[in-house]
Write an enzyme that holds these catalytic residues in place. Sequence first.
Site, mmCIF file in Angstrom:
data_model
loop_
_atom_site.group_PDB
_atom_site.id
_atom_site.type_symbol
_atom_site.label_atom_id
_atom_site.label_comp_id
_atom_site.label_asym_id
_atom_site.label_seq_id
_atom_site.Cartn_x
_atom_site.Cartn_y
_atom_site.Cartn_z
ATOM 1 N N ARG A 154 0.767 -1.123 0.236
ATOM 2 C CA ARG A 154 -0.082 0.206 0.350
ATOM 3 C C ARG A 154 0.722 1.374 -0.164
ATOM 4 N NH1 ARG A 154 -2.882 2.812 4.315
ATOM 5 N NH2 ARG A 154 -5.106 3.850 3.223
ATOM 6 N N HIS A 183 0.705 4.437 -2.824
ATOM 7 C CA HIS A 183 0.377 5.613 -2.038
ATOM 8 C C HIS A 183 1.441 6.255 -2.218
ATOM 9 C CE1 HIS A 183 -3.401 5.208 0.504
ATOM 10 N NE2 HIS A 183 -3.293 4.317 -0.147
ATOM 11 N N ASP A 184 2.791 5.933 -3.101
ATOM 12 C CA ASP A 184 3.926 6.641 -3.290
ATOM 13 C C ASP A 184 3.990 7.516 -4.566
ATOM 14 O OD1 ASP A 184 6.268 7.990 -3.841
ATOM 15 O OD2 ASP A 184 6.998 6.579 -3.814
ATOM 16 N N VAL A 197 1.140 9.719 -6.432
ATOM 17 C CA VAL A 197 1.824 10.952 -6.530
ATOM 18 C C VAL A 197 2.810 11.700 -6.205
ATOM 19 C CG1 VAL A 197 1.417 12.558 -4.299
ATOM 20 C CG2 VAL A 197 -0.455 10.879 -3.920
ATOM 21 N N ASN A 217 -3.038 9.134 4.309
ATOM 22 C CA ASN A 217 -2.300 7.805 5.392
ATOM 23 C C ASN A 217 -1.631 8.720 6.405
ATOM 24 O OD1 ASN A 217 -0.958 7.884 2.182
ATOM 25 N ND2 ASN A 217 -0.537 9.510 1.817
ATOM 26 N N HIS A 270 -6.257 -6.537 -1.709
ATOM 27 C CA HIS A 270 -6.705 -6.000 -0.221
ATOM 28 C C HIS A 270 -6.865 -8.177 0.009
ATOM 29 C CE1 HIS A 270 -8.460 -1.484 -0.457
ATOM 30 N NE2 HIS A 270 -7.392 -1.787 -0.536
ATOM 31 N N ASP A 303 -9.996 -9.384 3.890
ATOM 32 C CA ASP A 303 -9.970 -10.023 3.090
ATOM 33 C C ASP A 303 -10.586 -11.979 4.350
ATOM 34 O OD1 ASP A 303 -10.540 -13.938 2.329
ATOM 35 O OD2 ASP A 303 -8.260 -13.246 1.698
ATOM 36 N N THR A 346 -8.819 -16.300 4.350
ATOM 37 C CA THR A 346 -7.107 -16.035 4.244
ATOM 38 C C THR A 346 -7.175 -14.851 4.856
ATOM 39 O OG1 THR A 346 -7.060 -16.203 2.395
ATOM 40 C CG2 THR A 346 -7.285 -18.171 3.392
ATOM 41 N N ASP A 389 -3.634 -14.243 -2.044
ATOM 42 C CA ASP A 389 -4.566 -15.241 -2.770
ATOM 43 C C ASP A 389 -5.843 -14.781 -3.450
ATOM 44 O OD1 ASP A 389 -6.570 -15.212 -0.718
ATOM 45 O OD2 ASP A 389 -6.278 -17.290 0.265
#
Length: 322
Positions: free
Chosen positions: A65, A69-70, A73, A97, A196, A242, A245, A250
């Site tokens: 993430r 996010h880097d 921007v 952030n 995610h 999730d 798992t 996966d």
Amino acid sequence: MDLLASFFTLSAITTFFLLLSSFPCQAQLSPSFYDTTCPNALSTIRTSIRQAVSRERRMAASLIRLHFHDCFVQGCDASILLDETPTIQSEKTAFPNVNSARGYEVVEAAKREVERICPGVVSCADILTLAARDASVAVGGPSWNVKLGRRDSTTASRALANSDLPGPSSSLDALISGFGNKGLSARDMVALSGAHTIGQAQCFLFRDRIYSNGTDIDAGFASTRRRQCPQNSGDGNLAPLDLVTPNSFDNNYFKNLMQRKGLLQSDQVLFSGGSTDSIVSEYSRTPQTFASDFANAMIKMGEIELLTGQNGIIRRVCSAIN
């Protein structure tokens, strides 16, 4: 006639070099960029990231993430790692952030290890890009070749972080258009959302969804999530993105969406009667396709608006300008 031919030849050469100079800077990247200047860089970073993920499995999601996010921007320039100064408005304090993005200290630790063996050579932008790949592998996700040679920014943009990063309640159209603005397709967007499959979200980000009584959320799933996310308290309480798992990379995330069990609204919109339903369905059936598409989308994302060559700097510490 010879003079005319010479003129056209010269024009053709000039045009060729003009075209060459207009190619994106990705052309200057190479997986072997540090092979001579810092041959142990990649193994050093990999060891550092593996140790961090083995200490805390959730860190894998946080590093992926952080890279995302880097890159959204100012491009993949490690601007997200810069602390606030009188001249820098840190992206760390942007709404998407603040009290949310994590893993800064893991990247700094990897940087320290690399600085010890090759001072001033390897950029923080490359370290963060490699960290995302190594984090994926550490939790059973795909690997991919990372082309290297990014340089670090001397600026950050809190304003762009607030405007360009997708939010937890983004609509499908907003997601497609936001990723499209960065050169990523709707399929890339769905594949990247599959990150995610690991990680957690804070209660305040999904509270509206689980109390909405909407037709796009499974009632039992909503009820389970409400136990740890009261209507008027517990903003920071965590729930896995999730539920099946939560610590393994996966394709269960996509299976969850098809059962109306996406935690964030921006997850569930990927399977809600819209144009991306077929992609979600495909990934739920064929984990190999998801893994391959995720790897390719991460490569594309890792090459957004780069600083290379003489642009940017190599920071000695990732949180500050030299």
